[in-house]
Enzyme design. Sequence first.
Site, PDB file in Angstrom:
ATOM      1  N   ASP A 504     102.481  41.788 -77.534  1.00 14.14           N
ATOM      2  CA  ASP A 504     103.412  42.085 -76.258  1.00 14.14           C
ATOM      3  C   ASP A 504     104.893  41.653 -76.691  1.00 14.14           C
ATOM      4  O   ASP A 504     104.899  40.884 -77.768  1.00 14.14           O
ATOM      5  CB  ASP A 504     103.288  41.480 -75.230  1.00 14.14           C
ATOM      6  N   ASP A 777     109.015  48.677 -73.298  1.00 13.08           N
ATOM      7  CA  ASP A 777     110.362  49.152 -73.345  1.00 13.08           C
ATOM      8  C   ASP A 777     110.325  50.378 -73.927  1.00 13.08           C
ATOM      9  O   ASP A 777     109.609  50.948 -74.798  1.00 13.08           O
ATOM     10  CB  ASP A 777     111.096  48.189 -73.892  1.00 13.08           C
ATOM     11  N   LYS A 830      97.599  50.893 -75.605  1.00 14.05           N
ATOM     12  CA  LYS A 830      96.799  49.640 -76.382  1.00 14.05           C
ATOM     13  C   LYS A 830      95.684  49.439 -76.568  1.00 14.05           C
ATOM     14  O   LYS A 830      95.074  49.297 -77.834  1.00 14.05           O
ATOM     15  CB  LYS A 830      97.370  48.347 -75.396  1.00 14.05           C
ATOM     16  N   ASP A 849      98.995  40.833 -70.688  1.00  9.34           N
ATOM     17  CA  ASP A 849      99.112  39.702 -69.410  1.00  9.34           C
ATOM     18  C   ASP A 849      98.965  40.393 -68.104  1.00  9.34           C
ATOM     19  O   ASP A 849      98.742  39.774 -67.137  1.00  9.34           O
ATOM     20  CB  ASP A 849     100.706  39.236 -69.551  1.00  9.34           C
ATOM     21  N   ASN A 852      95.588  45.615 -66.372  1.00 12.57           N
ATOM     22  CA  ASN A 852      95.261  46.738 -66.954  1.00 12.57           C
ATOM     23  C   ASN A 852      95.067  46.523 -68.593  1.00 12.57           C
ATOM     24  O   ASN A 852      94.581  47.387 -69.217  1.00 12.57           O
ATOM     25  CB  ASN A 852      96.013  47.999 -66.843  1.00 12.57           C
ATOM     26  N   ASN A 915      71.577  18.430-101.795  1.00 11.79           N
ATOM     27  CA  ASN A 915      70.253  18.906-101.674  1.00 11.79           C
ATOM     28  C   ASN A 915      69.596  19.430-103.188  1.00 11.79           C
ATOM     29  O   ASN A 915      68.158  18.739-103.159  1.00 11.79           O
ATOM     30  CB  ASN A 915      70.119  20.454-100.788  1.00 11.79           C
TER      31      ASN A 915
END
Length: 1226
Positions: A504, A777, A830, A849, A852, A915
């Site tokens: 974002d 935006d 998105k 945030d 949705n 080992n």
Amino acid sequence: MGKKERASPAPSIADNEKSSTVNIDMRTDLTSPHNDPSNPFAFTPNQLSALMDPKNLPLLHTFDGLVGVAKGLHANIQHGLSTNAQIHTPISLTDIIHHQPQDPADTTQQQQENTPTHTSSPPSIRSQHQNDQASSTHHDSPFASARTDIFGTNVLPPVRSKNIFQLMWMAMKDKTLILLTVAAFVSLAVGLYEDIAETHYDAQGNKVAGVQWVEGVAIIVAILIVVLVGSVNDLQKEKQFRKLNAKKEDRMVKATRDGTTSLISVHDIQVGDVLHLEPGDIVAADGIFIEGHNLKCDESAATGESDAVRKLAYDVCWRMAQAEAQEVSSSTDNEKKSEGSRPNVDSHKSLPDPFIISGSKVLEGVATYLVTSVGIHSYYGRTLMALRTESESTPLQEKLNALAEMIAKLGSAAGLLMLIVLLIRYFVGWRNGIPTEATTIVSQIMDILIVVVTIVVVAVPEGLPLAVTLALAYATQRMLKDNNLVRVLAACETMGNATTVCSDKTGTLTQNKMTVVAGTLGSSFRFVKDAPANRVDLKEMAELPQHVPKPVLNFVNQSIAINSTAFESKDEKGEMAFVGNKTETALLAFARDTGSENFQDLRNRWPVEQVLPFNSERKAMATVIRLPHPTEPSRFIYRAHVKGASEILLTHCSNIITLKPSEYKSLDHDYDIKTRALTDEDRKRTEHIIQSYATRCLRTIGIGYRDFDQWPPSKEEIDDGVKMGAEADVPFEDIVSNNGLTLLGIVGIEDPLRPGVKEAVKSCQKAGVFVRMVTGDNVVTAKSIAKQCGIYTPGGIVMEGPVFRNLPPSEMDAILPRLQVLARSSPEDKQILVGRLKELGDIVAVTGDGTNDGPALKLADVGFSMGIAGTEVAKEASSIILMDDNFSSIVKAIMWGRCVNDAVKKFLEFQLTVNVTAVILTFISAVASSNQKSVLTAVQLLWVNLIMDTLAALALATDPPTEELLYRAPEPRSAPLITFKMWKMIIGQAIFQVVVTLVLLYSDVLHYDSESVVLQTIVFNTFVFCQLFNEINCRRIDSKLNIFHNILANRFFIFIFILCVTLQCLIVNFGGAAFQVTPVGGPQWAIAIVVGLLSLPIGVVIRLIPDNIFSFLFWNPATRQRYLGGPLSGSVPPSVYMAGNERVAWNHAYTNVQQSLQSLKYPSATHAPNNIPTDAVIGHPDGRRKSALAASVMLPTLVATAPSTGWVPPDHENENQDTQFSYISR
């Protein structure tokens, strides 16, 4: 008579409920007063819980609805609880039931008298430490004590954790440890028998005490130490994760207390509190709706019901239930007995209700509600108590568990083979005589068995799961200090290999400290903050009251104050500040600075008819208020104030205000603004203003309004409208229909970049992580900010969400490799972007945030939600919460993710070396020994096991991350857990250690007999120091030589290394019979330390050996590429071309050019790589004829393929949006 009319429908409703599938609980104890003298309230927790499970409207009616419940809880639904109030007069349920109002309308009137006119709803922000005073005095006040004693707190009781003894008992249940313990006890019993039955003498013939029992005791003590250390680690791990969970569950909610609005911790919620809800909230406690607008909740998480449930006031719901009961009754009278009840169930489920259920999600609308149940008494609390499960395991843990199981099987097979060989050798040795003492036979067989079982114990890598657990526990604790709260453990390791981040803009890349710095009222009145003196057309923002007509300014301030959910509260410094959505707080600050009345006074002046909260799809918000008509007192005006994305709002406008002074000479009232038609010229001018603001990185917000003569606008039925007196919900489309808005103006809001964002983006790109900006935006603003951040580079693509979502899959795949900015995008865009990237093989991290954003956060490999600006729904859907909302924290998460993966690999390299060496050394020495005894005894091997499994895990898992981790590309999903470089080091070090040990043991270089206790002590000492120095060597798993890089930053490592050396010295000097060692001198210590130190130069030599010389070991090209890297052989081209931040899908044209160039490079077929066709090689019979042709076509090939590969200079106007690329596959 009125009381009978009110009470009569109740039986029919209850009967109707009983006839349906949901049984309403109306037990007598729910409607009977309690007899608890210590309870001053009218209700018990069980009575209030019965309201919610199932939703019990008749019981709420019996309690006299909201007013009765509030009265019974000594609560005020207008001012909330008072922190200083004391309850002097207890109230009984009888007092409430016997004093019900005559009619539901009376209840409505009481509610209206006790509730404010306008609900100021909380923002979607959860800022910590707000109103510390309210929360700190809360528990100390008498009222808090009474409420918590009766109704409990909003905290679930902690999960009962296992104590140290339970953890030890669980560890002791390991089958190999059980087998070793049994063998140890048998060895102890035989040793005690030998010591008691036989007399022992020293070398001088003196009688001494027997020490045969010591080995059995030493093994038992070693087992207990191994179990204890492992259990303590598990205990610490549980405590750390419990702290993390407590931090994860805590959040802030908005409440009204003492008549003021504040943010309180969810753990401080009390029964009787008035809480506020808004879109994106997760309901923290059960309660009853007080008032609100268009509240719809998703109760699927709580009830399983997938449909959105409408919430309304109790009296409205009760009247609807009465009508429903009457409909059922009439249908029964019309002989529809069998069919009447079933339609009723469906219709009842679709009816609104007043019950706010904890755990549900607010989808839309705003409201306040009265809390009735908290903690274990709430609906969600009871559900969580029933669903408590153990902590989840991560993919890396599961992968390591599978690897550990495979290694254990190999170790067990080696142990079984060793047992068979040693037993055969032992019994073959009987040909020289059978031992006369039975105890001797048992003792010798037990010695063989103990060594074999110990080998299995050493071979079983219990430390692998411990290593990843320690690494994750350490990383999550440290990540919290770096502002990353890890909610899902798997995300910690996944983030290290993320290939793309979809971020974002607002609050993540920018500071989210917004300020109005420019604006335009009407079509041409422009103002800016700090206006330049040479621009007479730009007015200073602080001087607006002197230049703007008073009605216009009043109108703008009315719009800002009314159409907002922000509020005023004390900040961390104790000063009053606006709290809420940052765009709204910027607008409120602008209104205040231009001389507006107090925003709260404006809000309380006019009643609100409807609120349409901001929606990311329509990108706008609207609030409708009722005003008296200025010239006709008998009429009202219903004004819809609208604000949103400026270019979208402009399309819905057909009028615009005018600021000509001549129009404002005569005014009828304070809000008498003048408007005119919006012309095409006005529209173009406004669009140009929006673009100019956007190029300055300003967020542009449009402000408009529309007046209606009535509300709802028409008398016809409106979708989603609720009958029976409830307010009808008018959709946003109706408010803006016919482009009926009037434009007030456009404001430009500045949100500066966060410090360090450019560097963080560059770090991501350097680490091979592709950064994309996904924002709401407009294109110009998004592109401008992306350039500042370094996200947008020449040749990149900027695209709008609506264009992107409508692309066919093939075109979408073609542009994705160079898509850097997605502007004007919705959460669905998105989600589409994330899903498509995952299908193409990317490991995707995404930030979000909003409510949705939940689906995209869930869909991503790692979802980052915002700790400050994020809604609760977004936080629930995310894997990691960014506590500071800062993009730089994502870079730290990448570093920690890579650090965790590296820590596990370091430990894996170290353990496998031990080992392999221990198993081979024990096997060879035991088989070669005449007594079938290993050079490393059981107790010695258990000490090595303790170093290997626990201490090394702690040392290597706590290396802090460094910037160096960002200097490499992310590992693909197909990358092996053990890389070829690791195998090279494991095998090389194992060969070195086995060879050195066998040389010391059998070459007579030290002139000791192979059975000598001094030689065996030297071998044991050397073996341990080889492991300790190899631990330093394993701090690097790449080919770089500086193994001491940043070692001083890991104090754990230094401490554990010194501890192990100290304990080894004590064991050799004082271990004696228990470890079967003897003190040795300085030269012997020097031999052990020097040989151990040789592990470091051997490591350097191994790192310098090129990996490619081992390519013959991999016949499969895909396997060769997976382990050794580089391009695949044959005709398979690489999938992605990367240059800086550009990722261009590989085109077959590249292959043609590559082959043309190689035809000039290689003079003969013998020197050409396998993947070059022989006819393209100069020197080959066919190649000679074609060499000139190949050279001649090379240039045309380059020219012809340039457009399809993006080599042409970028068209900065179109941003290469027409360029086609094939898809990425990894």
